[in-house]
Design a protein around this motif. Structure first.
Motif, PDB file in Angstrom:
ATOM      1  N   GLY A 196       0.812  -1.217   0.000  1.00  0.00           N
ATOM      2  CA  GLY A 196       0.000   0.000   0.000  1.00  0.00           C
ATOM      3  C   GLY A 196       0.839   1.258   0.000  1.00  0.00           C
ATOM      4  O   GLY A 196       0.535   2.222  -0.702  1.00  0.00           O
ATOM      5  N   LEU A 197       1.877   1.255   0.794  1.00  0.00           N
ATOM      6  CA  LEU A 197       2.752   2.426   0.838  1.00  0.00           C
ATOM      7  C   LEU A 197       3.435   2.654  -0.502  1.00  0.00           C
ATOM      8  O   LEU A 197       3.601   3.795  -0.958  1.00  0.00           O
ATOM      9  CB  LEU A 197       3.808   2.251   1.936  1.00  0.00           C
ATOM     10  CG  LEU A 197       3.283   2.279   3.371  1.00  0.00           C
ATOM     11  CD1 LEU A 197       4.415   1.926   4.350  1.00  0.00           C
ATOM     12  CD2 LEU A 197       2.725   3.676   3.701  1.00  0.00           C
ATOM     13  N   LYS A 225       2.265   1.728  -3.469  1.00  0.00           N
ATOM     14  CA  LYS A 225       1.260   2.241  -4.388  1.00  0.00           C
ATOM     15  C   LYS A 225       1.013   3.733  -4.153  1.00  0.00           C
ATOM     16  O   LYS A 225       0.878   4.509  -5.113  1.00  0.00           O
ATOM     17  CB  LYS A 225      -0.048   1.461  -4.233  1.00  0.00           C
ATOM     18  CG  LYS A 225       0.017   0.025  -4.791  1.00  0.00           C
ATOM     19  CD  LYS A 225      -1.325  -0.678  -4.610  1.00  0.00           C
ATOM     20  CE  LYS A 225      -1.282  -2.088  -5.208  1.00  0.00           C
ATOM     21  NZ  LYS A 225      -2.580  -2.803  -5.031  1.00  0.00           N
ATOM     22  N   SER A 226       0.952   4.134  -2.895  1.00  0.00           N
ATOM     23  CA  SER A 226       0.727   5.549  -2.579  1.00  0.00           C
ATOM     24  C   SER A 226       1.861   6.409  -3.098  1.00  0.00           C
ATOM     25  O   SER A 226       1.640   7.487  -3.676  1.00  0.00           O
ATOM     26  CB  SER A 226       0.586   5.744  -1.064  1.00  0.00           C
ATOM     27  OG  SER A 226      -0.515   5.023  -0.577  1.00  0.00           O
ATOM     28  N   GLU A 227       3.079   5.935  -2.907  1.00  0.00           N
ATOM     29  CA  GLU A 227       4.240   6.703  -3.381  1.00  0.00           C
ATOM     30  C   GLU A 227       4.227   6.808  -4.898  1.00  0.00           C
ATOM     31  O   GLU A 227       4.498   7.871  -5.480  1.00  0.00           O
ATOM     32  CB  GLU A 227       5.524   6.021  -2.898  1.00  0.00           C
ATOM     33  CG  GLU A 227       6.775   6.819  -3.228  1.00  0.00           C
ATOM     34  CD  GLU A 227       8.022   6.142  -2.700  1.00  0.00           C
ATOM     35  OE1 GLU A 227       9.099   6.782  -2.721  1.00  0.00           O
ATOM     36  OE2 GLU A 227       7.916   4.981  -2.260  1.00  0.00           O
ATOM     37  N   ASN A 228       3.838   5.688  -5.579  1.00  0.00           N
ATOM     38  CA  ASN A 228       3.774   5.696  -7.045  1.00  0.00           C
ATOM     39  C   ASN A 228       2.710   6.662  -7.530  1.00  0.00           C
ATOM     40  O   ASN A 228       2.892   7.391  -8.519  1.00  0.00           O
ATOM     41  CB  ASN A 228       3.502   4.282  -7.544  1.00  0.00           C
ATOM     42  CG  ASN A 228       3.537   4.198  -9.065  1.00  0.00           C
ATOM     43  OD1 ASN A 228       4.502   4.637  -9.694  1.00  0.00           O
ATOM     44  ND2 ASN A 228       2.500   3.623  -9.662  1.00  0.00           N
ATOM     45  N   LEU A 229       1.585   6.705  -6.830  1.00  0.00           N
ATOM     46  CA  LEU A 229       0.492   7.602  -7.193  1.00  0.00           C
ATOM     47  C   LEU A 229       0.927   9.060  -7.081  1.00  0.00           C
ATOM     48  O   LEU A 229       0.588   9.908  -7.926  1.00  0.00           O
ATOM     49  CB  LEU A 229      -0.723   7.327  -6.291  1.00  0.00           C
ATOM     50  CG  LEU A 229      -2.039   8.064  -6.671  1.00  0.00           C
ATOM     51  CD1 LEU A 229      -2.481   7.648  -8.080  1.00  0.00           C
ATOM     52  CD2 LEU A 229      -3.142   7.716  -5.660  1.00  0.00           C
ATOM     53  N   ILE A 230       1.685   9.364  -6.034  1.00  0.00           N
ATOM     54  CA  ILE A 230       2.187  10.729  -5.855  1.00  0.00           C
ATOM     55  C   ILE A 230       3.087  11.117  -7.015  1.00  0.00           C
ATOM     56  O   ILE A 230       2.995  12.227  -7.568  1.00  0.00           O
ATOM     57  CB  ILE A 230       2.925  10.841  -4.524  1.00  0.00           C
ATOM     58  CG1 ILE A 230       1.946  10.715  -3.352  1.00  0.00           C
ATOM     59  CG2 ILE A 230       3.676  12.178  -4.421  1.00  0.00           C
ATOM     60  CD1 ILE A 230       2.633  10.595  -1.999  1.00  0.00           C
ATOM     61  N   TYR A 231       3.977  10.195  -7.407  1.00  0.00           N
ATOM     62  CA  TYR A 231       4.869  10.474  -8.529  1.00  0.00           C
ATOM     63  C   TYR A 231       4.080  10.689  -9.828  1.00  0.00           C
ATOM     64  O   TYR A 231       4.376  11.582 -10.625  1.00  0.00           O
ATOM     65  CB  TYR A 231       5.868   9.345  -8.705  1.00  0.00           C
ATOM     66  CG  TYR A 231       6.922   9.276  -7.635  1.00  0.00           C
ATOM     67  CD1 TYR A 231       7.390  10.458  -7.052  1.00  0.00           C
ATOM     68  CD2 TYR A 231       7.457   8.059  -7.214  1.00  0.00           C
ATOM     69  CE1 TYR A 231       8.371  10.404  -6.052  1.00  0.00           C
ATOM     70  CE2 TYR A 231       8.428   8.003  -6.221  1.00  0.00           C
ATOM     71  CZ  TYR A 231       8.887   9.184  -5.630  1.00  0.00           C
ATOM     72  OH  TYR A 231       9.843   9.149  -4.658  1.00  0.00           O
ATOM     73  N   HIS A 282       1.028  11.768 -10.069  1.00  0.00           N
ATOM     74  CA  HIS A 282       0.335  13.057  -9.971  1.00  0.00           C
ATOM     75  C   HIS A 282       1.269  14.206 -10.329  1.00  0.00           C
ATOM     76  O   HIS A 282       0.911  15.129 -11.076  1.00  0.00           O
ATOM     77  CB  HIS A 282      -0.209  13.235  -8.546  1.00  0.00           C
ATOM     78  CG  HIS A 282      -0.833  14.574  -8.313  1.00  0.00           C
ATOM     79  ND1 HIS A 282      -0.154  15.607  -7.705  1.00  0.00           N
ATOM     80  CD2 HIS A 282      -2.059  15.056  -8.627  1.00  0.00           C
ATOM     81  CE1 HIS A 282      -0.927  16.671  -7.632  1.00  0.00           C
ATOM     82  NE2 HIS A 282      -2.118  16.352  -8.192  1.00  0.00           N
TER      83      HIS A 282
END
Length: 857
Positions: free
Chosen positions: A787-788, A790-796, A798
């Motif tokens: 999950g962490l 995926k969250s970091e990838n989503l931030i990148y 964005h």
């Protein structure tokens, strides 16, 4: 007790003064330097010249030479004479009139200046006026209750003040503005400048003749009631205790530090310092007693005498000779004002020293010690009283004249051994106190050597303290004395302090071996070992190492093992020490333990040799009696610990020694070192049946390794437990316990495939619970990590979308923000601030102040 402070000598005989005139009597005297003036009842003044001579015996005599005499032209007696040497004038009181006459010719001054109406006069020796060519004179006037003050010049007089008094004055003395008056019923102090009067004390003038005498600045001496000589200051107080006179005192005089009083039969001498009567001189028919600048004159009606003081130094020495120490000290201290400062200090120190020896001879040691220290006694004066205490090399000679009358301590104590012992104890105490003070400066060798001899003779505990601290004991004298009194251990300390360690150790070795007897230290052997341990003299250590090891290998080896680490590294080669220890097996083992365990040296030969020695001892004692079991167990424990912890020994060599020796535990450890885990665990499980040891083995060998390595070890152990098919009940229990205790160390899926189908879930409940908990925890941890990520990838993503959300126009007119050159190709880098740079400029960007590139397009 009486003191001879004065001797009475004749100055003017009757025949010289008046010849055959029977009716001529002396009324008054005056002395100024060598000039003596005598006033008689026939109104004449006689002038004599006094010459003082000192006889070989030390006494003084006076020869009077008559210069002239003159009649004043009256029929009255001359009442008083006062010399004013600054004016070369003599003030003569006769017939209530004071006449000024020339001191040489005795002629009245041409101007005829005189003071009329005077009953008595006094000169102001602390004048108010600063004029050096005048004298202040205070008179008792014929007017009732009146005092007058005059200024007397060379040829004239001038009245400056007239003062009224409460009662008729009978006697007067003056100091500055202060008058000390004897009235009809009392003494008072009167300030004639302010008019303020201070009553002192009453007396009856009808019963007693008043005496008022100035004795110093703002201080007077008075004849008080009850035969007391009272001291009074201008403030109306007394700073000294009174002296006891007789009731019928006629006159008084001062010759510091003494007060002299004259009565009908005697002259008495009292000390102003302690108010005690010191001397009584018979003297009849005296009626005049006066002092003139330190010279005391006493007179009868027919002759003049002088009281010659003995020198204060002689008086003090007489008192000391009579053992009147306190009086001598008081007199010596009071002599400060009469003797120049430097001379006084020398004299006073000597008096203190003499007084100290008097108290010492009386065994009054506290008083003696204080006087010795106050008088800065050369301590060698005291040491020299004790036979043989001063070093033979000392060139000291006693003070001359001597400070005491004793040749040595034996004479002082008259051979009384108890007194001798007390004197020696005092000297020990005194020297111990002064050895670190200024008193011992320059004499430390004499002080410390004497102290050592006293300590050795008395078998005193402080002897060793003296020798192990900084000292100045002379080696030759001290060594002979210590040897004489069989203080061999102390002698060794002395040698050591003087850098003669070889002699010191040899002496101590002789004591330990019984060649010399000295019971100072029961642990002398241990002391020698400790001494060698910290000795930097390698030759000395090697010389006595064998001796120390022969007496005790366990203690002797400390010569090498307890040495400071730095010295071990730089001075002593371990290989040399090991060669020395070959003949001492216990010491050899201990030294190897020191190298391996304490110093942690990683040399293979040390570790292997120690292990072999352990192994030999274990093998040697295995068949022994049961009472040595504890020793064998201890050695085995050391061997196992070494085999486990050390990585520096030769494993194959030891394995060969262990094979077939009946040491399965040691063999298992060595298999482990060779990564032969199945053999090691097989030995533990099937030969020793030691299941806890097998588990410990897995933990030991997996220290510092990854989880997979540990898991493999535990799976191997489990497989050994389950290898017999079916497993024995004992191994089954061991397997279950292993799984339940170390569930986290196993792969549950593999374990379930190995387990017999007959085992119940209840039996493996702790293992299964732990496995489930570990599996769930691992899964959840993985989910959180995913999950962490995926969250970091989503931030990148964005951030990238934001950058792509707006178009950027690039033309040949756009310039690189870094090199300011136009773009020649469509590739560029966009910075967070919107600036565009070449890709190669962005790659070489090093300026921290420039905007950092943020996106590449």
């Amino acid at each position: 007790m009486s003191t001879k402070a004065f001797t009475l000598v004749s100055a003017v005989e009757r025949e010289l003064l008046m010849g055959d005139k029977e009716r001529v009597n002396i009324e008054c005297v005056e002395c100024c330097g060598k000039n003596l003036y005598v006033g008689t009842n026939d109104c004449c003044i006689h002038h004599f010249l006094l010459e003082e001579q000192t006889l070989p015996a030390g006494t003084a005599t006076f020869t009077a030479t008559k210069q002239l005499h003159r009649h004043l032209g009256f029929k009255k007696p001359v009442n008083e004479l006062r010399a004013a040497s600054a004016l070369h004038r003599l003030l003569v009181l006769c017939d209530c009139s004071i006449t000024l006459v020339n001191m040489r010719s005795l002629e009245p001054v041409p101007s005829g200046a005189r003071i009329k109406g005077a009953v008595a006069l006094a000169l102001n020796e602390n004048p108010v006026s600063a004029d050096p060519f005048c004298v202040e004179v205070c008179i008792i006037s014929v007017k009732r209750r009146t005092i007058q003050v005059f200024m007397v010049y060379e040829d004239r007089v001038q009245i400056v003040r007239e003062v009224s008094t409460p009662e008729q004055p009978l006697a007067v003395a003056v100091d500055g503005h202060f008058l000390c008056l004897a009235l009809t019923t009392q003494y008072i102090i009167l300030n004639y400048n302010t008019g303020v009067a201070q009553d002192l004390f009453p007396y009856c003038s009808e019963e007693k003749r008043p005496i008022v005498k100035r004795i110093g600045r703002q201080e007077f001496l008075l004849a008080g009631p009850g035969g007391l000589g009272m001291f009074a200051t201008v403030a109306g107080i007394s700073q000294r205790a009174p002296v006891h006179w007789s009731e019928n005192v006629i006159g008084a005089a001062i010759c510091f530090p003494y007060v002299l009083a004259l009565d009908d039969e005697f002259i008495t001498v009292h000390s102003m310092l302690d108010q005690q009567q010191k001397q009584t001189l018979p003297f009849k028919e005296g009626h005049i007693l006066q002092d003139f600048e330190g010279r005391v004159i006493v007179a009868t009606s027919k002759g003049v005498y002088i009281l010659v003081p003995l020198p204060l130094e002689k008086q003090i020495q007489d008192l000391l000779s009579s053992h009147r120490v306190e009086e001598a000290l008081v007199l010596a201290k009071g002599a400060r004002r009469n003797i120049p400062k430097e001379k006084f200090q020398v004299m006073y120190r000597r008096v203190l020293q003499q007084a100290g020896f008097i108290h010492f001879a009386q065994l009054q040691f506290l008083e003696a010690k204080e006087l010795f220290r106050s008088g800065q006694l050369d301590v060698r004066e005291l040491i020299s009283l004790y036979p043989f205490l001063l070093p033979t090399s000392s060139s000291f000679t006693r003070s001359h004249p001597p400070l005491h009358e004793y040749a040595d301590l034996n004479q002082l104590t008259q051979g009384d051994q108890e007194k001798v012992a007390k004197c020696k104890r005092f000297l020990m105490s005194y020297l111990n106190e002064v050895r670190s003070t200024e008193v011992a400066n320059g004499y430390k060798e004499e002080v410390d050597t004497a102290l050592l001899k006293l300590y050795a003779e008395a078998d005193h505990d402080s002897l060793l303290d003296l020798l192990v601290t900084e000292n100045a004991c002379l080696l030759t004298d001290s060594a002979a004395w210590l040897e004489k009194h069989k203080k061999y251990f102390a002698l060794g300390l002395l040698y050591h302090y003087n850098d003669q360690d070889a002699a010191a150790v040899q002496l101590w070795v002789n004591i330990v071996n019984g060649d010399l007897h000295d019971a100072t230290r029961a642990d002398l052997y241990e002391y020698v070992v400790d001494f060698l341990t910290y000795s930097s003299d390698q030759a000395l250590v090697w010389k006595y190492a064998d001796w120390a090891l022969q007496r005790s290998e366990e203690l002797g080896v400390q010569v090498f093992t307890k040495r400071p680490l730095e010295e071990q590294q730089n001075s002593f080669n371990p290989d040399d020490i090991l060669t020395c220890l070959k003949r001492y097996p216990s010491a050899l083992v201990r030294y190897l333990e020191h190298l391996v365990m304490d110093r942690k040296l990683q040399r293979e030969e040390y570790h292997t040799r120690l292990a072999v020695l352990y192994l030999d001892e274990v093998l040697q004692r295995r068949p022994g009696a049961s009472d040595k079991g504890a020793d064998v167990t201890e050695t085995q424990a050391k061997l196992r610990h070494l085999l486990q912890k050390s990585d520096s020994y030769r494993v194959h060599f030891l394995m060969e020694r262990v094979q077939g020796a009946g040491l399965p535990m040691e063999r298992a450890i060595l298999h482990g070192k060779l990564e032969e885990h199945e053999k090691a665990l097989h030995t533990l499980v099937h030969e020793l049946r030691d299941f806890p040891a097998a588990e410990d083995y897995c933990l030991w060998r997996s220290e510092g390794r990854g989880p997979a390595y540990r898991q493999r070890l535990f799976h191997t152990l489990l497989a050994l437990y389950l290898s017999p098919s079916p497993p024995t009940p004992e191994l089954t229990v061991a397997a279950v316990d292993l799984l339940n205790r170390h569930a986290a160390e196993f792969d549950a899926a593999q374990v379930l495939q190995l387990l017999p189908g007959t085992w119940s879930v209840q039996l493996l409940c702790p293992f299964l619970t732990g496995a489930m908990r570990g599996s769930i925890h691992s899964r959840r941890t993985a989910q959180v990590a995913l999950g962490l990520a995926k969250s970091e990838n989503l931030i990148y993503q964005h951030d990238k979308m934001k950058l792509k959300g707006s178009s950027i126009r690039l033309s040949d007119k756009k310039l690189c923000q870094k090199c300011h050159s136009p773009f020649c190709e469509p590739a560029f880098v966009r910075c967070p601030n919107g600036g565009l740079v070449h890709t190669h400029c962005a790659a070489s960007h090093t300026d921290p102040s420039s905007p950092s590139p943020g996106a590449r397009t």
